[in-house]
Design an enzyme around this catalytic site. Structure first.
Site, PDB file in Angstrom:
ATOM      1  N   HIS A 243       0.808  -1.222   0.000  1.00  0.00           N
ATOM      2  CA  HIS A 243       0.000   0.000   0.000  1.00  0.00           C
ATOM      3  C   HIS A 243       0.842   1.274   0.000  1.00  0.00           C
ATOM      4  CE1 HIS A 243      -3.555  -2.424   0.650  1.00  0.00           C
ATOM      5  NE2 HIS A 243      -2.957  -3.022   1.668  1.00  0.00           N
ATOM      6  N   ARG A 244       2.163   1.126   0.002  1.00  0.00           N
ATOM      7  CA  ARG A 244       3.014   2.313   0.059  1.00  0.00           C
ATOM      8  C   ARG A 244       2.766   3.229  -1.135  1.00  0.00           C
ATOM      9  NH1 ARG A 244       7.837   0.141   0.835  1.00  0.00           N
ATOM     10  NH2 ARG A 244       7.985   0.584   3.062  1.00  0.00           N
ATOM     11  N   SER A 245       2.587   2.637  -2.316  1.00  0.00           N
ATOM     12  CA  SER A 245       2.386   3.466  -3.509  1.00  0.00           C
ATOM     13  C   SER A 245       1.071   4.235  -3.432  1.00  0.00           C
ATOM     14  CB  SER A 245       2.426   2.602  -4.774  1.00  0.00           C
ATOM     15  OG  SER A 245       1.331   1.695  -4.802  1.00  0.00           O
TER      16      SER A 245
END
Length: 309
Positions: A243-245
């Site tokens: 989910h970092r992006s």
């Protein structure tokens, strides 16, 4: 002596708009997570980083050489002193020196992966912790991490690429007039740095004020549920792991909106942010060049209705 210390003005750099934007966004929002600049030699990568520091009051560039040891980077604890006196004695490293400034690593792809990981951890958390023989020392370390590299000399591992908030790929100017202008400005600067820089004082001041206003605006901004869902939709469509992006895409779009002087995030901000946040996180297909990745990204963004017909 003054001429020798004069920095090339940030606003005098010809072209390279995406690189300049990525650097500015990280100054507007230091919590973004840094920028990786990839490109051939002689494309103003180092010049832009140093010029950015010249634009901002009290901002310095701390250079981290590729030969730096871990102790030189994170700092060292004097274990013998601690055993004898019961007091911690810490020798600060580059992460301490970089607090509040730019930490710049040229040829970051040649740096040991473990040290890159340490740098990215400190950049994400804003602190640096050194542990030796059961003794630990922690200090604040908030900095703008900028890495530059020539892809022809090897790339970073995908796990490390993903940790950089933004990434841009740059090349030399292809337009004859623009390329000639690069030469002209550089020659004029080298002939008389002070006089050349004086021509850009007004523009430098304007950009600085826009950055400061964007910082104030950013603190008051929010993002709609529609934009959050759009970020999730893009992440799923691109099959980007984790989910970092998604989170970085929203943070970058918010920062862009603040920089553009607007009160809320729009589809256009999300689209522009996507080209900074996503290409280095997308899986490269066999024999695919970086331009192919951007084309694929553009097609996928169209499929998520980001580009309005």
């Amino acid at each position: 002596m003054k001429d020798v210390e004069q920095q090339y003005p940030f606003t005098a750099i010809v072209g390279q708009s995406r690189m300049k934007l990525a650097l500015i966004l990280n100054v507007v929002n230091p919590k973004l997570g840094g920028v990786l600049i990839r490109g051939e030699k002689g494309t103003a990568k180092s010049t832009a980083v140093r010029a950015l520091a010249g634009l901002m009051p009290d901002l310095k560039v701390i250079n981290l050489p590729v030969s730096a040891t871990e102790d030189r980077v994170v700092g060292a604890l004097d274990i013998e002193h601690a055993i004898k006196t019961g007091e911690k004695k810490f020798e600060p490293g580059l992460l301490a020196a970089a607090h509040g400034h730019i930490l710049y690593i040229d040829e970051i792809n040649l740096l040991d992966d473990h040290i890159v990981d340490v740098l990215l951890d400190a950049a994400a958390m804003g602190i640096n912790t050194v542990e030796r023989e059961g003794i630990s020392y922690t200090h604040p370390s908030r900095f703008l991490l900028v890495g530059t590299m020539n892809p022809e000399e090897g790339d970073l591992r995908p796990q490390l690429l993903d940790r950089f908030a933004l990434s841009v790929e740059i090349g030399g100017e292809k337009d004859v007039r623009e390329r000639a202008l690069v030469i002209r400005r550089r020659m004029d600067f080298e002939r008389d740095p002070a006089s050349f820089s004086a021509q850009y004082e007004g523009e430098q001041e304007r950009v600085l004020n826009q950055i400061l206003q964007a910082r104030e605006r950013l603190d008051q901004m929010d993002v709609s549920d529609d934009m959050l869902e759009l970020a999730a939709q893009i992440g799923i469509a691109l099959e980007v792991e984790g989910h970092r992006s998604d989170i970085t895409l929203i943070k970058t779009a918010l920062t862009l909106a603040a920089w553009r002087g607007q009160a809320s995030v729009s589809h256009e901000h999300m689209q522009e942010a996507a080209y900074l946040v996503l290409p280095h996180r997308m899986r490269r297909q066999p024999f695919e060049e970086s331009g192919g990745i951007e084309q694929r990204l553009h097609a996928l963004l169209r499929s998520t209705a980001m580009v309005q017909a």
